[in-house]
Design a protein around this motif. Structure first.
Motif, PDB file in Angstrom:
ATOM      1  N   GLY A  58       0.827  -1.203   0.000  1.00 53.35           N
ATOM      2  CA  GLY A  58       0.000   0.000   0.000  1.00 53.35           C
ATOM      3  C   GLY A  58       0.855   1.244   0.000  1.00 53.35           C
ATOM      4  O   GLY A  58       0.491   2.271  -0.589  1.00 53.35           O
ATOM      5  N   SER A  59       2.005   1.174   0.652  1.00 54.05           N
ATOM      6  CA  SER A  59       2.898   2.336   0.656  1.00 54.05           C
ATOM      7  C   SER A  59       3.343   2.663  -0.765  1.00 54.05           C
ATOM      8  O   SER A  59       3.374   3.834  -1.157  1.00 54.05           O
ATOM      9  CB  SER A  59       4.120   2.064   1.534  1.00 54.05           C
ATOM     10  OG  SER A  59       3.721   1.876   2.878  1.00 54.05           O
ATOM     11  N   MET A  60       3.676   1.639  -1.557  1.00 53.06           N
ATOM     12  CA  MET A  60       4.087   1.924  -2.933  1.00 53.06           C
ATOM     13  C   MET A  60       2.910   2.471  -3.752  1.00 53.06           C
ATOM     14  O   MET A  60       3.080   3.396  -4.544  1.00 53.06           O
ATOM     15  CB  MET A  60       4.691   0.687  -3.624  1.00 53.06           C
ATOM     16  CG  MET A  60       5.330   1.057  -4.962  1.00 53.06           C
ATOM     17  SD  MET A  60       5.915  -0.345  -5.952  1.00 53.06           S
ATOM     18  CE  MET A  60       7.431  -0.774  -5.095  1.00 53.06           C
ATOM     19  N   ALA A  61       1.723   1.929  -3.519  1.00 50.89           N
ATOM     20  CA  ALA A  61       0.541   2.450  -4.218  1.00 50.89           C
ATOM     21  C   ALA A  61       0.314   3.913  -3.849  1.00 50.89           C
ATOM     22  O   ALA A  61      -0.007   4.743  -4.719  1.00 50.89           O
ATOM     23  CB  ALA A  61      -0.692   1.613  -3.877  1.00 50.89           C
ATOM     24  N   ASN A  62       0.503   4.254  -2.584  1.00 54.98           N
ATOM     25  CA  ASN A  62       0.350   5.655  -2.167  1.00 54.98           C
ATOM     26  C   ASN A  62       1.406   6.546  -2.815  1.00 54.98           C
ATOM     27  O   ASN A  62       1.103   7.639  -3.291  1.00 54.98           O
ATOM     28  CB  ASN A  62       0.454   5.770  -0.639  1.00 54.98           C
ATOM     29  CG  ASN A  62      -0.887   5.598   0.055  1.00 54.98           C
ATOM     30  OD1 ASN A  62      -1.945   5.821  -0.536  1.00 54.98           O
ATOM     31  ND2 ASN A  62      -0.845   5.226   1.325  1.00 54.98           N
ATOM     32  N   VAL A  63       2.657   6.097  -2.816  1.00 51.71           N
ATOM     33  CA  VAL A  63       3.724   6.914  -3.409  1.00 51.71           C
ATOM     34  C   VAL A  63       3.417   7.163  -4.894  1.00 51.71           C
ATOM     35  O   VAL A  63       3.509   8.300  -5.382  1.00 51.71           O
ATOM     36  CB  VAL A  63       5.110   6.246  -3.239  1.00 51.71           C
ATOM     37  CG1 VAL A  63       6.163   6.934  -4.112  1.00 51.71           C
ATOM     38  CG2 VAL A  63       5.538   6.301  -1.775  1.00 51.71           C
ATOM     39  N   LEU A  64       3.024   6.105  -5.601  1.00 49.78           N
ATOM     40  CA  LEU A  64       2.729   6.256  -7.033  1.00 49.78           C
ATOM     41  C   LEU A  64       1.508   7.148  -7.253  1.00 49.78           C
ATOM     42  O   LEU A  64       1.482   7.966  -8.184  1.00 49.78           O
ATOM     43  CB  LEU A  64       2.494   4.882  -7.664  1.00 49.78           C
ATOM     44  CG  LEU A  64       3.715   3.965  -7.700  1.00 49.78           C
ATOM     45  CD1 LEU A  64       3.315   2.561  -8.139  1.00 49.78           C
ATOM     46  CD2 LEU A  64       4.807   4.527  -8.614  1.00 49.78           C
ATOM     47  N   ALA A  65       0.507   7.012  -6.396  1.00 51.10           N
ATOM     48  CA  ALA A  65      -0.721   7.798  -6.559  1.00 51.10           C
ATOM     49  C   ALA A  65      -0.466   9.275  -6.288  1.00 51.10           C
ATOM     50  O   ALA A  65      -0.844  10.141  -7.086  1.00 51.10           O
ATOM     51  CB  ALA A  65      -1.809   7.250  -5.636  1.00 51.10           C
ATOM     52  N   GLY A 229       9.542  -2.407  -8.371  1.00 54.00           N
ATOM     53  CA  GLY A 229       8.265  -3.080  -8.114  1.00 54.00           C
ATOM     54  C   GLY A 229       7.678  -3.786  -9.317  1.00 54.00           C
ATOM     55  O   GLY A 229       6.495  -4.115  -9.321  1.00 54.00           O
ATOM     56  N   GLY A 230       8.506  -4.033 -10.345  1.00 55.31           N
ATOM     57  CA  GLY A 230       8.031  -4.807 -11.500  1.00 55.31           C
ATOM     58  C   GLY A 230       8.092  -6.281 -11.133  1.00 55.31           C
ATOM     59  O   GLY A 230       9.171  -6.819 -10.889  1.00 55.31           O
ATOM     60  N   MET A 231       6.948  -6.935 -11.086  1.00 57.55           N
ATOM     61  CA  MET A 231       6.905  -8.325 -10.619  1.00 57.55           C
ATOM     62  C   MET A 231       6.530  -9.228 -11.792  1.00 57.55           C
ATOM     63  O   MET A 231       5.892  -8.799 -12.732  1.00 57.55           O
ATOM     64  CB  MET A 231       5.891  -8.450  -9.472  1.00 57.55           C
ATOM     65  CG  MET A 231       6.230  -7.531  -8.298  1.00 57.55           C
ATOM     66  SD  MET A 231       5.008  -7.586  -6.961  1.00 57.55           S
ATOM     67  CE  MET A 231       3.650  -6.698  -7.696  1.00 57.55           C
ATOM     68  N   ARG A 232       6.876 -10.459 -11.738  1.00 59.19           N
ATOM     69  CA  ARG A 232       6.735 -11.352 -12.899  1.00 59.19           C
ATOM     70  C   ARG A 232       5.450 -12.194 -12.840  1.00 59.19           C
ATOM     71  O   ARG A 232       4.391 -11.682 -13.060  1.00 59.19           O
ATOM     72  CB  ARG A 232       8.004 -12.210 -13.024  1.00 59.19           C
ATOM     73  CG  ARG A 232       9.291 -11.357 -13.157  1.00 59.19           C
ATOM     74  CD  ARG A 232       9.325 -10.574 -14.442  1.00 59.19           C
ATOM     75  NE  ARG A 232      10.538  -9.723 -14.538  1.00 59.19           N
ATOM     76  CZ  ARG A 232      10.874  -9.045 -15.620  1.00 59.19           C
ATOM     77  NH1 ARG A 232      10.110  -9.069 -16.687  1.00 59.19           N
ATOM     78  NH2 ARG A 232      11.950  -8.309 -15.637  1.00 59.19           N
ATOM     79  N   GLN A 233       5.518 -13.479 -12.477  1.00 65.13           N
ATOM     80  CA  GLN A 233       4.301 -14.320 -12.532  1.00 65.13           C
ATOM     81  C   GLN A 233       3.476 -14.078 -11.269  1.00 65.13           C
ATOM     82  O   GLN A 233       3.215 -14.967 -10.463  1.00 65.13           O
ATOM     83  CB  GLN A 233       4.659 -15.797 -12.690  1.00 65.13           C
ATOM     84  CG  GLN A 233       5.111 -16.151 -14.090  1.00 65.13           C
ATOM     85  CD  GLN A 233       6.486 -15.581 -14.432  1.00 65.13           C
ATOM     86  OE1 GLN A 233       7.306 -15.346 -13.545  1.00 65.13           O
ATOM     87  NE2 GLN A 233       6.752 -15.359 -15.709  1.00 65.13           N
TER      88      GLN A 233
END
Ligand code: PLP
Length: 330
Positions: A58-65, A229-233
């Motif tokens: 959620g912290s990364m989602a907040n930073v990006l938002a 934060g680029g994730m694969r499968q």
């Protein structure tokens, strides 16, 4: 042990693990994970926005938002107890290069008169420019307090009128939705960008989403990769989120009932407990934590004299009653 420290402590149910094991996957950095795409489309649609982006936290989602609204050297206004201000370890300053000014509200509520006083988008070359307003619903450190829809709409109207962005930290927007009956779409309509968590009360092991316009989300997709934060499968994790949306939203009402039961037991007015968090003031907070642990109940401090009790998927009615009996005696 009955663990009331946080609703992040849930473990995936057997059915969720089955859904994860069966998930169809692909390389999500190539945009080829069908389960991630399904989750992103579903969540964007739930909130009435164009697009969404799966993030590890959620912290990364907040930073990006927030970053989608605020350029380096500009500011975001938020409440002083906001998660973005207190609990993301300065991420917005460190990564985005923004500053914050805050208003204070004992229930973490938005305060439009205070926002109007702080709001300064263009004061010339001597003052930082306000570029966005951030609100949190429910408000974590204010005890899961819900922001009233009428006030959110007033803020939306103000922000649109002055041409500024609104960010909604909706880590627990699901709890607000279940507690009030306000639709996720109505909450989505008050914000330009949102962050929502699957790993709190919804019980997924990992995962959050940034939600917003197609351009903002496309730019965030690039920045997510830049941040590592680029994730694969990762459909294996998105499947847990889809399962949670199917099975764990309406049951949040049980968590809310359990939280009121705990509040009553420790002498907190249950009317102040709108969702799944009880904030309990005790001068001897550290001693209470230790005594509770000895009696089989884990609770946490969120300030020197502030305790927090959080109910969740792994706390049954019976657990809540047993914890209430222990805590009432401390
Ligand atoms: C938990 C939480 C987040 C995100 O937390 P992560 O641990 O980074 O997933 C954001 N906002 C609020 C209000 C939260 O409670």
């Amino acid at each position: 042990m009955i663990d009331l420290r946080s609703d992040t402590l849930t473990r995936p149910t057997e059915a969720m693990r089955q859904a994860m094991a069966r998930a169809e996957v692909g390389d999500d950095v190539y945009g080829e994970d069908p389960t991630v795409r399904r989750l992103e489309e579903r969540v964007a649609d739930l909130f009435g926005h164009e697009a969404a982006l799966f993030t590890p936290t959620g912290s990364m989602a907040n930073v990006l938002a927030v970053r989608s609204l605020v350029r380096p050297g500009q500011e975001v206004l938020c409440e002083a107890g906001a998660h973005i201000a207190r609990a993301e370890l300065g991420a917005h300053g460190a990564f985005t290069g923004l500053t914050m000014r805050t208003w204070i509200h004992p229930r973490g509520q938005l305060d439009l008169p205070a926002i109007r006083r702080l709001f300064a988008p263009d004061m010339g070359p001597f003052f930082v420019a306000t570029a966005a307003i951030s609100i949190e619903n429910t408000h974590n450190f204010a005890g899961g307090a819900v922001q009233p829809l009428a006030e959110l709409r007033d803020l939306r109207e103000f922000a649109t009128g002055v041409g500024t962005g609104v960010h909604l930290d909706g880590a627990r927007i699901w709890n607000a939705h279940v507690a009030t009956g306000v639709s996720l779409r109505d909450y989505g309509a008050v914000a330009d960008v949102l962050a929502v968590c699957l790993s709190k009360g919804l019980g997924a092991p990992v995962g959050s989403l940034m939600v917003g316009g197609a351009d903002a989300v496309a730019e965030a997709r690039v920045h997510r990769k830049r941040m590592g934060g680029g994730m694969r499968q990762v459909g294996i994790l998105a499947a847990a989120g889809l399962h949670a949306l199917d099975h764990h939203v309406e049951r949040l009402a049980d968590d809310h009932a359990h939280a009121r039961l705990l509040a009553e037991a420790v002498g907190v007015d249950p009317a102040t407990v709108e969702t799944n968090i009880v904030v309990w003031e005790r001068a001897d907070a550290a001693a209470v934590v230790a005594a509770a642990a000895d009696a089989g109940v884990r609770i946490a401090t969120v300030g020197p004299t502030t305790l927090r009790l959080v109910t969740h998927l792994d706390v049954t009615r019976d657990d809540a009653e047993r914890a209430a009996a222990v805590l009432a005696g401390l």
